[in-house]
Design an enzyme around this catalytic site. Structure first.
Site, PDB file in Angstrom:
ATOM      1  N   ASP A 141     -11.256  10.953   7.065  1.00 28.28           N
ATOM      2  CA  ASP A 141     -10.879   9.646   7.604  1.00 28.28           C
ATOM      3  C   ASP A 141     -11.410   8.534   6.703  1.00 28.28           C
ATOM      4  O   ASP A 141     -12.553   8.585   6.243  1.00 28.28           O
ATOM      5  CB  ASP A 141     -11.464   9.507   9.018  1.00 28.28           C
ATOM      6  CG  ASP A 141     -11.219   8.140   9.607  1.00 28.28           C
ATOM      7  OD1 ASP A 141     -10.079   7.875  10.021  1.00 28.28           O
ATOM      8  OD2 ASP A 141     -12.166   7.326   9.633  1.00 28.28           O
ATOM      9  N   GLY A 142     -10.590   7.522   6.465  1.00 28.76           N
ATOM     10  CA  GLY A 142     -10.967   6.453   5.547  1.00 28.76           C
ATOM     11  C   GLY A 142     -12.167   5.658   6.003  1.00 28.76           C
ATOM     12  O   GLY A 142     -13.006   5.252   5.180  1.00 28.76           O
ATOM     13  N   ASP A 187      -3.455   2.227   1.491  1.00 22.76           N
ATOM     14  CA  ASP A 187      -2.040   2.616   1.506  1.00 22.76           C
ATOM     15  C   ASP A 187      -1.813   3.480   2.741  1.00 22.76           C
ATOM     16  O   ASP A 187      -1.713   4.701   2.657  1.00 22.76           O
ATOM     17  CB  ASP A 187      -1.717   3.382   0.227  1.00 22.76           C
ATOM     18  CG  ASP A 187      -0.243   3.721   0.106  1.00 22.76           C
ATOM     19  OD1 ASP A 187       0.543   3.240   0.943  1.00 22.76           O
ATOM     20  OD2 ASP A 187       0.115   4.484  -0.814  1.00 22.76           O
ATOM     21  N   SER A 188      -1.721   2.831   3.891  1.00 25.41           N
ATOM     22  CA  SER A 188      -1.706   3.545   5.161  1.00 25.41           C
ATOM     23  C   SER A 188      -0.309   3.655   5.743  1.00 25.41           C
ATOM     24  O   SER A 188       0.616   2.941   5.346  1.00 25.41           O
ATOM     25  CB  SER A 188      -2.601   2.821   6.171  1.00 25.41           C
ATOM     26  OG  SER A 188      -2.078   1.530   6.423  1.00 25.41           O
ATOM     27  N   HIS A 235       4.634   0.288  -4.220  1.00 19.32           N
ATOM     28  CA  HIS A 235       3.383   0.725  -4.839  1.00 19.32           C
ATOM     29  C   HIS A 235       2.899  -0.217  -5.939  1.00 19.32           C
ATOM     30  O   HIS A 235       1.692  -0.461  -6.060  1.00 19.32           O
ATOM     31  CB  HIS A 235       3.547   2.137  -5.409  1.00 19.32           C
ATOM     32  CG  HIS A 235       3.584   3.203  -4.351  1.00 19.32           C
ATOM     33  ND1 HIS A 235       4.622   4.107  -4.229  1.00 19.32           N
ATOM     34  CD2 HIS A 235       2.711   3.502  -3.363  1.00 19.32           C
ATOM     35  CE1 HIS A 235       4.378   4.922  -3.217  1.00 19.32           C
ATOM     36  NE2 HIS A 235       3.243   4.571  -2.669  1.00 19.32           N
ATOM     37  N   ASP A 267       0.796  10.547  -1.045  1.00 22.11           N
ATOM     38  CA  ASP A 267       1.979  10.845  -1.864  1.00 22.11           C
ATOM     39  C   ASP A 267       1.712  10.667  -3.350  1.00 22.11           C
ATOM     40  O   ASP A 267       2.468  11.157  -4.180  1.00 22.11           O
ATOM     41  CB  ASP A 267       3.156   9.963  -1.441  1.00 22.11           C
ATOM     42  CG  ASP A 267       2.810   8.481  -1.459  1.00 22.11           C
ATOM     43  OD1 ASP A 267       2.656   7.894  -2.546  1.00 22.11           O
ATOM     44  OD2 ASP A 267       2.690   7.903  -0.361  1.00 22.11           O
ATOM     45  N   ASP A 299      -7.599  10.740   1.900  1.00 19.84           N
ATOM     46  CA  ASP A 299      -6.504  10.919   2.860  1.00 19.84           C
ATOM     47  C   ASP A 299      -6.920  11.950   3.894  1.00 19.84           C
ATOM     48  O   ASP A 299      -7.520  12.973   3.547  1.00 19.84           O
ATOM     49  CB  ASP A 299      -5.220  11.368   2.146  1.00 19.84           C
ATOM     50  CG  ASP A 299      -3.978  11.114   2.980  1.00 19.84           C
ATOM     51  OD1 ASP A 299      -3.872  11.711   4.078  1.00 19.84           O
ATOM     52  OD2 ASP A 299      -3.119  10.318   2.561  1.00 19.84           O
TER      53      ASP A 299
END
Length: 269
Positions: free
Chosen positions: A133-134, A150-151, A59, A83, A102
């Site tokens: 959806d992104g 961050d997939s 991260h 997360d 997310d």
């Protein structure tokens, strides 16, 4: 003795588990474990997403490399990252607005309840959460200083975050983008696909980190756009003392690629 196994292309990783804390089926299968030596562990669709032991190695590199390449990032979007780890790192900077996008609310809700690696980031007043959806988010969103992707692996619900259209949209909506780009050792097709499809960002570079619980540990990232590291030491003062892994020396070393990887990158860019 209970073990969690993840297999990939003829090899794999085994982690000793104390107990499973929770499991939920929905958009994705989400599992959270308490491990013997690596703290809590998040697994999505059978793939390890993080352990408490080494998640900062991932991260912090995903976030601080692009954030410190920008003179003054005020508006940031994190696509994926339910997360909360990337969001936690973004908020170490003097941002005014951070949007977490997310597709799976379960990941956010279970991470808030069981993982808690966000360290309160989800409750920060600067944060907005969009469950969608992104790629669809990018169609109508405003302009951001930095977009961080961050997939999960580029299959299933994350597939739309890896195609050319996604990067064409992203190029219109940010100055700088960063994304995880899989293992260049054992996930070469995924890695090459991301290098090729990110071409709307004409300027882009690959950098590396070691994340022991990811396939074969060597993990790659792509940064694209109008990034500038000339004031890295000065900008690092914004977050100095808050990181576990990242510092300017690690940042510079991350861009030193071995010969075999240079050839891979040159063949795709």
């Amino acid at each position: 003795m209970v073990w969690f196994f993840e297999y990939y292309d003829g090899c794999g990783l085994a982690i000793k588990v104390k107990k499973k804390l929770y499991e939920a089926e929905g958009v994705q299968k989400v599992e959270i474990y308490e491990t013997e030596s690596m703290g809590k562990m998040l697994v999505i669709d059978g793939k390890i997403q993080l352990t408490e032991l080494d998640e900062p190695f991932y991260h912090e590199m995903l976030v601080h490399v692009p954030m410190l390449s920008h003179e003054n990032p005020r508006k940031v979007a994190v696509i994926g990252g339910g997360d909360g780890g990337a969001l936690r790192e973004v908020l170490k900077h003097n941002v005014e607005r951070a949007v977490l996008v997310d597709i799976d609310r379960n990941v956010i809700d279970l991470s808030r309840k069981f993982l808690k690696i966000d360290h309160g980031a989800f409750e920060d007043e600067r944060v907005e959460i969009a469950i969608m959806d992104g790629k669809e988010f990018l169609r109508d969103c405003e302009i951001f200083d930095v977009i961080i992707v961050d997939s999960t692996d580029p299959v299933g619900v994350s597939d739309t975050l890896f195609d050319r259209e996604f990067f064409e949209l992203a190029r219109q909506k940010c100055d700088v983008i960063s994304l995880q780009s899989q293992s260049p050792l054992i996930q070469k097709e995924y890695f090459r696909t991301l290098l090729v499809n990110s071409a709307p960002f004409e300027r882009r570079d690959v950098y590396l980190s070691c994340v022991p619980t990811y396939p074969l540990a060597l993990w790659s990232f792509i940064i694209g756009g109008e990034y500038d590291f000339s004031n890295l030491e000065e900008r690092f003062e914004r977050i100095k003392g808050t990181t576990v892994h990242y510092n300017p020396d690690v940042h510079r070393a991350a861009f030193a690629l071995p010969e075999w990887l240079k050839k891979e990158v040159e063949a795709c860019i």
